[in-house]
Design an enzyme around this catalytic site. Structure first.
Site, PDB file in Angstrom:
ATOM      1  N   ARG B 273       0.878  -1.112   0.020  1.00 36.55           N
ATOM      2  CA  ARG B 273       0.178  -0.059   0.169  1.00 36.55           C
ATOM      3  C   ARG B 273       0.838   1.407   0.101  1.00 36.55           C
ATOM      4  O   ARG B 273       1.685   1.581   1.078  1.00 36.55           O
ATOM      5  CB  ARG B 273      -1.026  -0.018   1.281  1.00 36.55           C
ATOM      6  CG  ARG B 273      -2.024   0.800   1.389  1.00 36.55           C
ATOM      7  CD  ARG B 273      -2.679   1.078   2.580  1.00 36.55           C
ATOM      8  NE  ARG B 273      -1.928   1.884   3.573  1.00 36.55           N
ATOM      9  CZ  ARG B 273      -1.926   1.959   4.828  1.00 36.55           C
ATOM     10  NH1 ARG B 273      -2.696   0.861   5.407  1.00 36.55           N
ATOM     11  NH2 ARG B 273      -1.119   2.839   5.589  1.00 36.55           N
ATOM     12  N   HIS B 277      -4.056   4.599   4.509  1.00 35.60           N
ATOM     13  CA  HIS B 277      -5.046   3.824   4.461  1.00 35.60           C
ATOM     14  C   HIS B 277      -6.118   4.304   3.690  1.00 35.60           C
ATOM     15  O   HIS B 277      -6.781   3.727   3.004  1.00 35.60           O
ATOM     16  CB  HIS B 277      -5.378   3.456   5.849  1.00 35.60           C
ATOM     17  CG  HIS B 277      -6.899   2.729   5.915  1.00 35.60           C
ATOM     18  ND1 HIS B 277      -7.171   1.515   5.654  1.00 35.60           N
ATOM     19  CD2 HIS B 277      -8.086   3.260   6.316  1.00 35.60           C
ATOM     20  CE1 HIS B 277      -8.367   1.367   5.665  1.00 35.60           C
ATOM     21  NE2 HIS B 277      -8.830   2.179   6.311  1.00 35.60           N
ATOM     22  N   TYR B 286       3.745   6.289  11.563  1.00 35.38           N
ATOM     23  CA  TYR B 286       3.730   4.798  11.906  1.00 35.38           C
ATOM     24  C   TYR B 286       4.857   3.884  10.805  1.00 35.38           C
ATOM     25  O   TYR B 286       5.149   2.864  11.265  1.00 35.38           O
ATOM     26  CB  TYR B 286       2.633   3.950  12.039  1.00 35.38           C
ATOM     27  CG  TYR B 286       1.590   3.987  11.118  1.00 35.38           C
ATOM     28  CD1 TYR B 286       1.747   3.179   9.806  1.00 35.38           C
ATOM     29  CD2 TYR B 286       0.542   5.017  10.838  1.00 35.38           C
ATOM     30  CE1 TYR B 286       0.988   3.318   8.726  1.00 35.38           C
ATOM     31  CE2 TYR B 286      -0.253   4.789   9.949  1.00 35.38           C
ATOM     32  CZ  TYR B 286      -0.039   4.050   8.785  1.00 35.38           C
ATOM     33  OH  TYR B 286      -0.866   4.069   7.614  1.00 35.38           O
TER      34      TYR B 286
END
Lengths: 324, 377
Positions: B273, B277, B286
């Site tokens: 990815r 998100h 993160y």
């Protein structure tokens, strides 16, 4: 006509519709060869085979999720949840998926299915075999909720539910399952959804009940008649969408209302009924409305007759409202 | 700005894909022993669709940043596994999406204008503005409806295929989900039901490395996600998700096996990815940028482009034209979508049930007659 218990009448409805419509399948835990733990599906496996009467693995979420898939595909699945106390692993699939699929897809998809499940107490089942979670399914948009009180209605309402284009929660009062027999027509007939029945006419107090508690309401109507109080009893039959007109017509006549349900009091369906009655017939009320319900406790085992809103609790409530 | 991340291990493509078979090599040539030898026009069509998906994705992120649409959840870096797996399904097969598969929906034929209308939730949105952007539905295209809760589509895809099997129709379902969804009840139940009833289902796990902020190795103690199939008696396969030919070959074989009565397959498509998100997420909080950088080099579009170059099937000018074309189409679609009114008030109350019951009719009347909000999105 044949004399049938509610178990036999539901079995007869399933058999009738499965013969008529080969899109109908039954699936759930133990519904196949053994015919369900209450034997409601007995004999269907032998007649229709394991493609249409399916014993599933033990997973309520899977039973409902798979049934949704079948409904989207174009079948008419009738999943059985063995006890409505076991329905919660499937809650997400019911309230966010089955109930919403039509709406959220802009009407492209439909999810016609009947979720059959035994409901209610009085059978020494304790917390995990006695609850009445109907209001949880009314509170979410997109579900019809049915709860018959007798064999005739059970068959007619189930046939209507299977033919309905929307998902239906079909709560079967297990205390009534084998309690009484009644003449039930063979073959097809339907009882319309969203139509309450005035099962006893009266002019002084309206008692509203459904499922197993209907018999307690009728008992109380008999009890109070001795004391000169003429009670009308309404069997809701379909809880949602609600037949409010029948209720309001009755309340306008009697001016007094007692609502009976097994589920806990707080946020039980009685709360909604009383709100709607207040909104629509407040000025017709002669007395404060009363709810006679299960207590706001978990469903107890040993003391279940103390928990249930039986006639011994309904009768004084009816007499109290009649004092005004 | 110094950024603190919670990530401890960088997973480069080399590390992530260790031992996973590939078809398109680093030189862009297909390994002859694994090459599915697809029709060249199909390969080109997949490439065009991937590039278009990428351009649309980037444009939608910009629109969201400009406050013109409310939300977008895209597939940056995952176009290869999404488009190739969709392409590998037969015309009669059904696709159940997770929420990153708008590329698959467009592949199946939804007009771009319909999709853009969905991003705006306007009167022409096929789902009537009833859900957030990217919660599309496409029955006409044999494509399910997007649900936000993780994994719910899995048992439904199994049930759909099971129904077809009972009715003896030659039909396979595929269902997309992220590797995070393998932790859900639904994954377990879907795998179990699919295995027991041998439903014709292809379970497509996009292992993109991240479930919002949680890295894939924190999702399971299993070495791979594919090996979870073993416990269910379901064939589990890993493939290089950024290798279009590998994905197509793996999925197509699973579809054919399912159609022949061989039952379900779990396919772990190894991808990455590249974006957050969704537009609501900032991954810098993160994850370590070096990991992202390493995966940019493994971009499935670059990979397929190199392959097309070795076949002499793409030029820079052609590539630019694909991008310009979709840009122009998008511009028009966006203009139209922005000029389209909101859905009618009635659409809030219709299709809760097939027929509007009395209480909803009353509430609709009350809402229509009552005070209405001044502020509108």
């Amino acid at each position: 006509m044949a004399e049938m218990t509610m178990v036999q009448a539901i079995n007869d409805a399933l058999r009738t519709e499965m013969r008529r419509d080969d899109r109908v399948v039954v699936l759930g835990e133990d519904v196949g060869k053994v015919g369900g733990v209450f034997r409601v599906t007995q004999g269907l496996y032998d007649e229709f085979g394991d493609d249409r009467v399916i014993d599933t693995p033990l997973a309520e979420g899977g039973i409902i999720g798979a049934a949704i898939g079948m409904a989207l595909y174009g079948m008419r699945p009738i999943p059985e949840i063995q006890f409505s106390d076991f329905i919660f692993p499937a809650f997400d699939q019911i309230v966010s998926e089955a109930a919403k699929y039509r709406y959220r897809s802009g009407g492209e998809y439909t999810c016609p299915m009947v979720i059959r499940t035994p409901v209610g107490g009085g059978i020494r089942g304790g917390h995990y075999h006695s609850q009445s979670p109907e209001s949880l399914f009314i509170h979410t948009a997109g579900l019809k909720v049915v709860c018959p009180s007798n064999p005739y209605d059970a068959k007619g309402l189930l046939l209507s539910s299977i033919r309905d284009e929307d998902p239906v929660m079909f709560f079967e009062p297990k205390r009534v399952y084998r309690a009484a027999k009644m003449d039930v027509p063979e073959g097809e007939y339907t009882v319309p959804l969203s139509k309450a029945a005035v099962v006893r006419e009266g002019k002084d107090v309206t008692i509203i009940a459904w499922g197993a508690m209907l018999y307690e309401a009728l008992q109380s109507a008999d009890d109070v008649s001795v004391q000169g109080v003429d009670a009308e009893v309404i069997d809701l039959r379909t809880l949602w969408p609600l037949d409010i007109d029948t209720i309001i017509e009755s309340v306008k006549k009697t001016g007094r209302v007692v609502i009976v349900h097994e589920a806990p009091k707080a946020c039980g369906f009685g709360a909604e009924l009383l709100s709607q009655i207040s909104e629509r017939a407040f000025l017709h009320l002669e007395a404060p409305p009363v709810r006679v319900t299960g207590w706001d406790t978990p469903f107890p085992y040993t003391l279940e007759m103390e928990y249930l809103p039986l006639a011994h609790r309904i009768t004084p409530a009816v007499l109290e409202t009649a004092k005004y | 700005m110094e950024v603190q991340t919670t990530q401890s291990v960088i997973r480069t493509p080399e590390k992530f894909l260790e031992g996973v078979a590939t078809v398109i090599g680093p030189d862009g040539r297909a390994d002859a022993s694994h090459d599915p030898k697809l029709d060249r026009a199909l390969v080109k069509k997949m490439y065009v669709a991937m590039v278009r998906t990428r351009v649309i994705d980037e444009r939608l992120v910009t629109l969201q940043r400009q406050g013109r649409i409310g939300f977008h959840i895209g597939s940056l870096g995952e176009e290869g596994c999404i488009l190739a797996s969709a392409a590998a399904m037969r015309d009669q097969d059904w696709i159940f999406p997770c929420y990153r598969e708008f590329g698959a929906l467009l592949w199946r034929g939804m007009p771009l204008q319909d999709y853009v209308n969905n991003m705006y939730g306007n009167a022409n949105d096929p789902i009537k503005g009833r859900q957030m952007p990217d919660h599309y539905s496409g029955k006409k295209y044999k494509f399910g409806s997007v649900s936000s809760p993780i994994g719910t589509q899995m048992t439904q895809a199994v049930g759909f295929a099971w129904g077809a099997k009972i009715r003896k129709e030659d039909l396979v379902t595929s269902v997309y989900f992220g590797e995070g969804a393998t932790s859900s009840n639904e994954f377990h139940t879907a795998m179990n039901f699919a295995g027991v009833f041998k439903t014709p289902t292809v379970l497509l796990c996009r292992n993109n490395g991240w479930a919002i902020s949680v890295p894939s190795e924190k999702q399971t103690a299993s070495k791979t996600f594919a090996e979870k199939g073993i416990a269910y008696g379901v064939k589990g396969i890993r493939c290089d998700g950024n290798d279009v030919l590998a994905v197509y070959k793996t999925v197509r074989e699973a579809v054919e096996r399912a159609a022949a009565g061989g039952g379900p397959t779990l396919i772990e498509m190894m991808t990455y990815r590249l974006s957050g998100h969704s537009t609501s997420d900032d991954p810098r909080a993160y994850r370590i940028e070096d990991e992202v950088t390493s995966w940019r080099k493994a971009d499935p579009i670059l990979r397929l482009r190199k392959h097309l170059e070795t076949l002499g099937m793409i030029t820079d000018a052609e590539d630019q034209k694909i991008r310009d074309d979709v840009d122009a189409e998008l511009k028009l679609c966006i203009e139209r979508a922005e000029a389209t009114e909101k859905p009618a008030l009635s659409t809030m109350f219709t299709e809760v049930f097939k027929d509007m019951p009395q209480h909803l009719q009353e509430q609709f009347d009350e809402c229509a007659a009552g005070p209405r909000p001044k502020a509108q999105h």
